[in-house]
Motif scaffolding. Structure first.
Motif, PDB file in Angstrom:
ATOM      1  N   LEU A 189       1.498   6.573  -6.871  1.00 11.70           N
ATOM      2  CA  LEU A 189       0.368   7.419  -7.271  1.00 11.70           C
ATOM      3  C   LEU A 189       0.704   8.907  -7.144  1.00 11.70           C
ATOM      4  O   LEU A 189       0.386   9.697  -8.024  1.00 11.70           O
ATOM      5  N   VAL A 190       1.365   9.266  -6.037  1.00 14.44           N
ATOM      6  CA  VAL A 190       1.751  10.672  -5.833  1.00 14.44           C
ATOM      7  C   VAL A 190       2.730  11.096  -6.927  1.00 14.44           C
ATOM      8  O   VAL A 190       2.586  12.174  -7.535  1.00 14.44           O
ATOM      9  N   TYR A 191       3.686  10.206  -7.204  1.00 12.44           N
ATOM     10  CA  TYR A 191       4.655  10.518  -8.264  1.00 12.44           C
ATOM     11  C   TYR A 191       3.929  10.700  -9.603  1.00 12.44           C
ATOM     12  O   TYR A 191       4.203  11.637 -10.355  1.00 12.44           O
ATOM     13  N   GLY A 192       2.983   9.789  -9.874  1.00  7.81           N
ATOM     14  CA  GLY A 192       2.220   9.875 -11.127  1.00  7.81           C
ATOM     15  C   GLY A 192       1.437  11.174 -11.225  1.00  7.81           C
ATOM     16  O   GLY A 192       1.404  11.810 -12.281  1.00  7.81           O
ATOM     17  N   LEU A 208       1.919  14.066 -13.979  1.00 10.84           N
ATOM     18  CA  LEU A 208       0.802  14.538 -14.805  1.00 10.84           C
ATOM     19  C   LEU A 208       0.659  16.047 -14.711  1.00 10.84           C
ATOM     20  O   LEU A 208       0.414  16.730 -15.706  1.00 10.84           O
ATOM     21  N   PHE A 209       0.810  16.560 -13.484  1.00 10.88           N
ATOM     22  CA  PHE A 209       0.710  18.001 -13.265  1.00 10.88           C
ATOM     23  C   PHE A 209       1.754  18.746 -14.089  1.00 10.88           C
ATOM     24  O   PHE A 209       1.451  19.737 -14.756  1.00 10.88           O
ATOM     25  N   VAL A 210       2.992  18.248 -14.064  1.00  9.26           N
ATOM     26  CA  VAL A 210       4.075  18.906 -14.806  1.00  9.26           C
ATOM     27  C   VAL A 210       3.795  18.864 -16.311  1.00  9.26           C
ATOM     28  O   VAL A 210       3.966  19.860 -17.024  1.00  9.26           O
ATOM     29  N   ILE A 246       0.846  -1.206   0.000  1.00  9.39           N
ATOM     30  CA  ILE A 246       0.000   0.000   0.000  1.00  9.39           C
ATOM     31  C   ILE A 246       0.878   1.251   0.000  1.00  9.39           C
ATOM     32  O   ILE A 246       0.633   2.208  -0.736  1.00  9.39           O
ATOM     33  N   PHE A 247       1.929   1.214   0.821  1.00  7.81           N
ATOM     34  CA  PHE A 247       2.843   2.363   0.905  1.00  7.81           C
ATOM     35  C   PHE A 247       3.465   2.659  -0.464  1.00  7.81           C
ATOM     36  O   PHE A 247       3.467   3.788  -0.926  1.00  7.81           O
ATOM     37  N   PHE A 248       3.956   1.585  -1.109  1.00  7.37           N
ATOM     38  CA  PHE A 248       4.584   1.763  -2.419  1.00  7.37           C
ATOM     39  C   PHE A 248       3.596   2.275  -3.454  1.00  7.37           C
ATOM     40  O   PHE A 248       3.915   3.121  -4.283  1.00  7.37           O
ATOM     41  N   THR A 249       2.370   1.741  -3.390  1.00  3.25           N
ATOM     42  CA  THR A 249       1.341   2.171  -4.341  1.00  3.25           C
ATOM     43  C   THR A 249       1.059   3.661  -4.167  1.00  3.25           C
ATOM     44  O   THR A 249       0.931   4.403  -5.146  1.00  3.25           O
ATOM     45  N   LEU A 250       0.983   4.102  -2.899  1.00  2.00           N
ATOM     46  CA  LEU A 250       0.723   5.527  -2.636  1.00  2.00           C
ATOM     47  C   LEU A 250       1.851   6.400  -3.190  1.00  2.00           C
ATOM     48  O   LEU A 250       1.605   7.428  -3.818  1.00  2.00           O
ATOM     49  N   VAL A 251       3.084   5.955  -2.962  1.00  2.00           N
ATOM     50  CA  VAL A 251       4.238   6.716  -3.462  1.00  2.00           C
ATOM     51  C   VAL A 251       4.168   6.826  -4.986  1.00  2.00           C
ATOM     52  O   VAL A 251       4.347   7.904  -5.567  1.00  2.00           O
TER      53      VAL A 251
END
Lengths: 116, 224
Positions: A83-86, A90-92, A76-81
């Motif tokens: 997702l945040v990176y993704g 996307l924002f950039v 779960i921790f890795f998935t969250l990391v």
């Protein structure tokens, strides 16, 4: 290593991952993604396939790597990391598209201004 | 000295003519209005009032409109540029003090600070947001100013030629300060008056756009 019994998802998830990797190669050869993006996609989908094929081993390895005792929590921790990176990525990219659109609007506006 | 006043306007047909007239009354006849995709008659109102008008075909935001104005000023050979809000919250009489700093070579960029004039009735929420933006601006540029989000600024010819705003939204104010640091420009703040009406409060940054501005500034600080 495959777990107590072979489940249906252990067949479909790697199959789907293979399709995604093939698609990434296709996009690379059509020059719509860079080699760096191709490598990232291959690593991500290979990891997903590996996790599906060898769930017990993957959980144990992830748990050792992160120091988080439960393999599921580590996942779960890795998935969250990821997702945040993704999201940031996307924002950039979105900002870059916005900038290009503004440049287009500006050049048209200034062209009209010069002609007045 | 060729001084150009730039007004970035979005749906400002009610006030734009008055703002242009106020500038002309102070002796600043060269006014460029950047009509940022307005859906009302802002462009014709500005033309009728004697301003030159550049129109964005769609709304791109205050930062994008300001950069368009700076590029236009560069093309017409401006020696100095003053940017002002088009909603009537800034006073044309304050232009003189900003220009004076440029002519005395005290700075390349002069910021009209609302917070250096104690009489200004600035709403509490705006003070809070401005302080947050000031802190982020320090992180972004290393320069502290009392009013990092002020729309009233003056640029020297040197600054006009170098400054390139890439932000579309309100975060462009902090980007200008970062650019100033990058090019080694001197920044000075002078006190200005500001009038907050219900109209100008509805036009400026609200809570949601303030959050967006702060978020974008933080991302830009982290990912620069």
């Amino acid at each position: 290593m495959f777990g107590s019994q072979f489940s249906l998802y252990q067949f479909f998830v790697p199959l789907f991952a293979c399709l995604m990797i093939a698609k990434a190669f296709s996009r690379y050869f059509r020059h719509t993604i860079t080699v760096r993006e191709l490598i990232v996609w291959v690593i991500v989908w290979s990891g997903v396939s590996f996790g599906a094929l060898f769930p017990d081993f993957s959980m144990m390895w992830l748990s050792r790597l992160t120091g988080i005792k439960s393999g599921f929590n580590a996942l779960i921790f890795f998935t969250l990391v990821l997702l945040v990176y993704g999201c940031l990525n996307l924002f950039v990219k979105l900002e870059e598209h916005e900038r290009r659109l503004t440049e287009l609007v500006r050049s048209i506006a200034l062209k009209d201004f010069n002609q007045e | 000295m060729k001084i150009i006043i730039i007004l970035s306007a979005y749906n400002e047909e009610r006030h734009i003519a008055d703002v242009i007239s106020a500038c002309q009354d102070e002796g600043y006849d060269d006014v460029i209005v950047v009509n940022d995709g307005s859906t009302d008659n802002t462009a014709s109102a500005a033309r009728n009032a004697g301003a030159a008008v550049i129109s964005h075909m769609i709304n791109r935001g205050a930062g994008a409109a300001t950069q368009t104005g700076l590029e236009a000023a560069r093309r017409v050979g401006a020696d100095a540029v003053v940017t002002m809000d088009a909603d009537g919250q800034h006073q044309a009489a304050d232009i003189n003090s900003l220009i004076e700093c440029l002519t005395n070579k005290e700075a390349d960029i002069v910021i009209g600070s609302r917070f250096l004039k104690k009489e200004n009735p600035i709403p509490f929420v705006r003070k809070i947001f401005n302080n947050i933006a000031n802190i982020i601006t320090v992180l972004l540029s290393g320069i502290f100013v009392t009013d990092s989000q002020s729309g009233m600024k003056a640029f020297s010819r040197r600054a006009i030629e170098k400054i390139m705003i890439t932000s579309n939204g309100y975060e462009f104010c902090s980007e200008i300060i970062r650019e100033a640091r990058h090019f080694g420009f001197k920044i000075k703040e002078v006190p200005i008056s500001v009038i907050y009406s219900d109209y100008s409060m509805s036009k400026g940054q609200n809570f949601a756009s303030g959050i967006t501005t702060v978020f974008k500034l933080m991302i830009k600080t982290l990912m620069r």
